[in-house]
Design a protein around this motif. Structure first.
Motif, PDB file in Angstrom:
ATOM      1  N   PRO A 193       0.836  -1.215   0.000  1.00  0.00           N
ATOM      2  CA  PRO A 193       0.000   0.000   0.000  1.00  0.00           C
ATOM      3  C   PRO A 193       0.860   1.251   0.000  1.00  0.00           C
ATOM      4  O   PRO A 193       1.915   1.315   0.635  1.00  0.00           O
ATOM      5  N   GLY A 194       0.430   2.256  -0.748  1.00  0.00           N
ATOM      6  CA  GLY A 194       1.229   3.458  -0.927  1.00  0.00           C
ATOM      7  C   GLY A 194       1.070   4.459   0.201  1.00  0.00           C
ATOM      8  O   GLY A 194       0.021   4.540   0.854  1.00  0.00           O
ATOM      9  N   GLU A 197      -1.516   6.859  -0.998  1.00  0.00           N
ATOM     10  CA  GLU A 197      -2.801   6.161  -0.945  1.00  0.00           C
ATOM     11  C   GLU A 197      -3.373   6.217   0.469  1.00  0.00           C
ATOM     12  O   GLU A 197      -4.569   6.471   0.665  1.00  0.00           O
ATOM     13  N   ARG A 206      -1.920   4.031  -5.256  1.00  0.00           N
ATOM     14  CA  ARG A 206      -0.999   2.899  -5.064  1.00  0.00           C
ATOM     15  C   ARG A 206      -0.376   2.499  -6.401  1.00  0.00           C
ATOM     16  O   ARG A 206       0.827   2.267  -6.495  1.00  0.00           O
TER      17      ARG A 206
END
Length: 242
Positions: A193-194, A197, A206
């Motif tokens: 996961p970013g 994000e 992401r």
């Protein structure tokens, strides 16, 4: 279509009745009407959704309830369906058009891993609303960034824009509709996961943080996504005009 029963802003919204019909069935019937050439599946996380859709004759795939995003949910579902590309229409988009769905499919033809759509902003209050996501593109139509903040920022106006400013500038609202290649979809759920994000709570970031290209097509057909109880009234008003 990824569907989940829980929603922080509008719990159980997909089963909320509008004129006696759940929101999810309004969307399902709309897609069946405007884009019958595409096979339609529902990736569900709850037996109530499965029962509602199954009773109406729609195909469902039960998925885990703990997916962090709709894209992750579709990845699990497509492992069973096996499509070469997937179009993602949210269950709370009951006024999606066939033109929009076909534009999503066309957006993948240039080599992008994902495609999505945007429409020009017309009202300053919408541009300021964090629930209406903004997107900026490069000259090839690829996304540069998505944000809940007003972007691009009108520096000369100190951010205080009006209808005239919006009519003169290309400022776009993102529509929560997507298409993906199967290869990207299968890879997406394994991506970390970013950071962006997590901050913006926008799953498409992401993909961008990991270097994937997103094509953003422009449509002149805005949709009414049902994100809050107040949006139901807007949808009911739109139904009177159809």
């Amino acid at each position: 279509m990824p569907t989940r029963l829980t929603s922080s802003r509008f719990p159980r919204k997909l089963l909320h009745p509008v004129q006696g019909k759940p929101v999810i069935l309004w969307t399902a019937e709309r897609i069946r009407e405007v884009a019958p050439e595409f096979p339609l599946y529902f990736a569900v996380d709850d037996a109530e959704l499965e029962d509602c859709l199954g009773a109406a004759g729609y195909q469902t795939v039960m998925t885990r309830p703990d997916h962090p995003s709709g894209t992750d949910r579709l990845a699990e579902a497509n492992a069973s369906v096996g499509a070469s590309a997937v179009i993602n229409v949210q269950g709370d988009e009951p006024l999606v058009t066939g033109e929009q769905i076909r534009a999503l499919a066309a957006g993948l033809k240039g080599g992008a891993a994902m495609s999505t759509l945007a429409v020009r902003f017309e009202r300053p209050e919408d541009f300021a609303n964090p629930n209406q996501v903004k997107v900026v593109r490069d000259r090839a139509g690829l996304a540069l960034y998505f944000s809940r903040s007003p972007i691009p920022f009108a520096r000369d106006q100190q951010g205080q824009i009006d209808v005239a400013w919006l009519s003169e500038h290309l400022v776009y609202r993102h529509l929560g509709l997507y298409a993906y290649t199967a290869d990207f979809l299968s890879a997406f759920s394994s991506l970390e996961p970013g950071y962006l994000e997590e901050l913006e709570k926008l799953e498409q970031l992401r993909a961008m943080e990991h270097g994937y290209k997103i094509h953003v097509g422009i449509t002149d057909q805005p949709t009414i996504g049902i994100d809050t109880p107040e949006d139901v009234a807007a949808f009911e008003a739109a139904l009177k005009k159809i």
